[in-house]
Design a protein around this motif. Structure first.
Motif, PDB file in Angstrom:
ATOM      1  N   ASP A   1       0.863  -1.180   0.000  1.00 54.17           N
ATOM      2  CA  ASP A   1       0.000   0.000   0.000  1.00 54.17           C
ATOM      3  C   ASP A   1       0.900   1.230   0.000  1.00 54.17           C
ATOM      4  OD1 ASP A   1      -2.044   1.806   0.177  1.00 54.17           O
ATOM      5  OD2 ASP A   1      -2.417   1.501   2.316  1.00 54.17           O
ATOM      6  N   GLU A   2       1.337   1.629  -1.179  1.00 51.10           N
ATOM      7  CA  GLU A   2       2.261   2.749  -1.297  1.00 51.10           C
ATOM      8  C   GLU A   2       1.959   3.522  -2.571  1.00 51.10           C
ATOM      9  OE1 GLU A   2       5.965   0.608  -1.255  1.00 51.10           O
ATOM     10  OE2 GLU A   2       5.965   0.296  -3.425  1.00 51.10           O
ATOM     11  N   LEU A   3       2.296   4.805  -2.544  1.00 47.97           N
ATOM     12  CA  LEU A   3       2.083   5.651  -3.703  1.00 47.97           C
ATOM     13  C   LEU A   3       3.243   6.633  -3.791  1.00 47.97           C
ATOM     14  CD1 LEU A   3       0.209   6.488  -6.044  1.00 47.97           C
ATOM     15  CD2 LEU A   3      -0.907   8.075  -4.466  1.00 47.97           C
ATOM     16  N   ALA A   4       3.914   6.640  -4.915  1.00 52.29           N
ATOM     17  CA  ALA A   4       5.040   7.546  -5.117  1.00 52.29           C
ATOM     18  C   ALA A   4       5.146   7.880  -6.597  1.00 52.29           C
ATOM     19  CB  ALA A   4       6.346   6.927  -4.620  1.00 52.29           C
ATOM     20  N   VAL A   5       5.575   9.112  -6.866  1.00 50.55           N
ATOM     21  CA  VAL A   5       5.841   9.572  -8.221  1.00 50.55           C
ATOM     22  C   VAL A   5       7.352   9.691  -8.365  1.00 50.55           C
ATOM     23  CG1 VAL A   5       5.575  11.453  -9.877  1.00 50.55           C
ATOM     24  CG2 VAL A   5       3.653  10.794  -8.405  1.00 50.55           C
ATOM     25  N   MET A   6       7.908   9.043  -9.367  1.00 52.68           N
ATOM     26  CA  MET A   6       9.350   9.048  -9.576  1.00 52.68           C
ATOM     27  C   MET A   6       9.698   9.766 -10.877  1.00 52.68           C
ATOM     28  SD  MET A   6      12.067   5.854  -9.761  1.00 52.68           S
ATOM     29  CE  MET A   6      11.764   5.362 -11.456  1.00 52.68           C
ATOM     30  N   VAL A   7      10.731  10.594 -10.828  1.00 48.19           N
ATOM     31  CA  VAL A   7      11.305  11.200 -12.025  1.00 48.19           C
ATOM     32  C   VAL A   7      12.759  10.740 -12.115  1.00 48.19           C
ATOM     33  CG1 VAL A   7      11.905  13.339 -13.206  1.00 48.19           C
ATOM     34  CG2 VAL A   7       9.775  13.211 -11.888  1.00 48.19           C
ATOM     35  N   ASP A   8      13.104  10.081 -13.198  1.00 45.89           N
ATOM     36  CA  ASP A   8      14.483   9.689 -13.480  1.00 45.89           C
ATOM     37  C   ASP A   8      15.012  10.585 -14.586  1.00 45.89           C
ATOM     38  OD1 ASP A   8      14.692   7.707 -11.614  1.00 45.89           O
ATOM     39  OD2 ASP A   8      15.094   6.095 -13.030  1.00 45.89           O
ATOM     40  N   THR A   9      16.167  11.205 -14.358  1.00 49.69           N
ATOM     41  CA  THR A   9      16.765  12.086 -15.353  1.00 49.69           C
ATOM     42  C   THR A   9      18.062  11.480 -15.877  1.00 49.69           C
ATOM     43  OG1 THR A   9      18.125  13.343 -13.776  1.00 49.69           O
ATOM     44  CG2 THR A   9      15.839  14.047 -14.067  1.00 49.69           C
ATOM     45  N   PHE A  10      18.419  11.857 -17.090  1.00 50.48           N
ATOM     46  CA  PHE A  10      19.638  11.322 -17.690  1.00 50.48           C
ATOM     47  C   PHE A  10      20.769  12.338 -17.687  1.00 50.48           C
ATOM     48  CE2 PHE A  10      16.191   8.717 -19.391  1.00 50.48           C
ATOM     49  CZ  PHE A  10      16.603   7.492 -18.925  1.00 50.48           C
ATOM     50  N   ARG A  11      20.563  13.445 -16.987  1.00 44.63           N
ATOM     51  CA  ARG A  11      21.639  14.374 -16.683  1.00 44.63           C
ATOM     52  C   ARG A  11      21.548  14.712 -15.205  1.00 44.63           C
ATOM     53  NH1 ARG A  11      22.492  19.201 -20.938  1.00 44.63           N
ATOM     54  NH2 ARG A  11      20.216  19.408 -20.937  1.00 44.63           N
ATOM     55  N   PRO A  12      22.664  15.031 -14.547  1.00 44.33           N
ATOM     56  CA  PRO A  12      22.638  15.267 -13.104  1.00 44.33           C
ATOM     57  C   PRO A  12      21.707  16.413 -12.730  1.00 44.33           C
ATOM     58  CG  PRO A  12      24.900  15.024 -13.882  1.00 44.33           C
ATOM     59  CD  PRO A  12      24.037  15.106 -15.100  1.00 44.33           C
ATOM     60  N   LEU A  13      21.052  16.249 -11.594  1.00 45.92           N
ATOM     61  CA  LEU A  13      20.180  17.287 -11.057  1.00 45.92           C
ATOM     62  C   LEU A  13      20.945  18.163 -10.074  1.00 45.92           C
ATOM     63  CD1 LEU A  13      17.040  15.081 -10.537  1.00 45.92           C
ATOM     64  CD2 LEU A  13      17.094  17.134 -11.966  1.00 45.92           C
TER      65      LEU A  13
END
Length: 404
Positions: A362-374
């Motif tokens: 029971d979990e909810l998360a939004v993930m953003v993966d980037t291909f350049r450093p943040l």
């Protein structure tokens, strides 16, 4: 957008005369991507959409970014940014920048006040509604949105956000490109395929367009320019309200999708993050981890294995339930974790053993993966807990000072 829509009054043939009831001509506007070579819509305005009577600078909220150096995984508590309430804050000018690079910027806001009219001329926006309700009013028509909704707003769409019934919490993903369904979910003609975790029936388009009266109306525009990160702001004042569209048709328009309509892809053993992908932009992807049945092999380990982001920085926004792999790390509702490329990360100590035998998360998360450093924005620097990097070692730190 993957499919065609038509709303309001449009002529039978494009680029032909479309006359008002008193015999005048409506102004036809083509809003299109990639130099007339990709998705577009035709909009029919009562007034001339190019007419402005004033232009002035808009001082944007702090857009400065600081390198994540020394490089470390980090934890940001977004709710602390507005823990005194959201009095007088709107969903455009009140955004606080968390993370960004040349491809995407991530911000957070708690808004209780209608925003000014706004247009992002840099890229598409994906607004995730953590809680609350709002009307996202656009020149195409309005979208009623609430908890769990993603709102995709195409580049250069004029819109505002009006909270309804209390504050609304929004996690804003601002691209320097377009945002849409991953290509592997689409046919060569743009239809969502059978293996996709959602389909066109799940996407909500705007209501019918309407003409709003008003004179000398300001629109705040974010665009490429001389500011931090090459971003600047301008206000254009229009002689009549820009919401003057009587009809439109095409394949480019804002739409909403609720995370509850995402059908998770599960398996006998752990599924990798691409199985959770929902949208994609240039050099980044958006995934969501939703309540779901988990791995059912008799020897399965349901939480993720330790992994190295060889090509990516990973950003997780925790917005529901209790995320299994992060228990014991200090992360809670509204938290954001940054796992930079070059650091192997994974479940907290004890999480692997606790997960064995689980049938449902029971979990909810939004993930953003980037291909350049943040890099870190002012909101990240203000809420970095300084301890998260040491959570896998039980909090043990060789050096006493806080990381930079």
């Amino acid at each position: 957008m993957p499919y065609y829509r038509s709303a309001g009054s449009v002529p039978r043939k494009r680029h032909t005369q479309h006359r008002t009831p008193d015999g005048g001509l409506y102004s036809e506007e083509l809003m299109g991507e990639e130099g007339f070579s990709s998705d577009s819509s035709l909009l029919y305005h009562v007034n001339v959409p190019s007419a402005v009577v004033d232009v002035r600078a808009w001082e944007l909220p702090d857009q400065t970014l600081t390198p994540n150096h020394p490089m470390a995984p980090r934890h940001f508590a977004t709710h602390a940014l507005f823990d005194g309430g959201a009095t007088g804050v709107d969903a455009v000018t009140g955004r606080r920048l968390l993370l960004g690079n040349g491809d995407v910027r991530l911000s957070y806001v708690v808004a209780d006040t209608p925003s000014p009219l706004y247009r992002n001329a840099i890229g598409d926006e994906c607004l995730y509604v953590e809680s609350g309700r709002a009307e996202v009013r656009t020149l195409f028509g309005d979208l009623s949105v609430g908890e769990g909704d993603y709102v995709i707003v195409p580049r250069a769409t004029t819109y505002d956000v009006v909270p309804t019934g209390g504050p609304v919490r929004i996690y804003a993903i601002e691209a320097n490109s377009h945002i849409g369904p991953p290509k592997r979910y689409l046919s060569r003609y743009g239809q969502l395929l059978e293996h996709a975790p959602y389909c066109e029936r799940d996407l909500r388009g705007p209501a019918e367009p309407r003409v709003v009266e008003g004179t000398d109306v300001d629109v705040h525009i974010k665009h490429r320019g001389p500011g931090p990160g090459g971003i600047a702001g301008t206000v254009h004042t229009y002689p009549q309200h820009p919401f003057d569209v009587v009809g439109w048709d095409g394949c480019l328009y804002p739409y909403a999708f609720n995370v509850a309509d995402y059908e998770p892809i599960t398996g006998r053993i752990h599924q990798p993050p691409p199985a959770h992908e929902v949208f994609a932009g240039n050099n980044f992807v958006v995934c969501n981890f939703v309540p779901r049945k988990v791995d059912y092999h008799p020897l399965a380990v349901p939480v993720p294995y330790y992994h190295s982001n060889v090509d990516s920085d990973e950003v997780m926004f925790y917005c529901g339930g209790d995320y299994e792999a992060r228990k014991g790390s200090g992360i809670g509702q509204g938290s954001i974790s940054l796992h930079p490329g070059g650091h192997p990360h994974g479940p907290q100590p004890g999480a692997v053993e606790r997960s064995i035998g689980a049938e449902f998360f029971d979990e909810l998360a939004v993930m953003v993966d980037t291909f350049r450093p943040l890099e870190l924005g002012e909101a990240a620097r203000a809420t970095d807990d300084g301890r998260y990097a040491y959570s896998w070692s039980g909090g043990r730190r060789l050096r006493a000072e806080q990381p930079a």
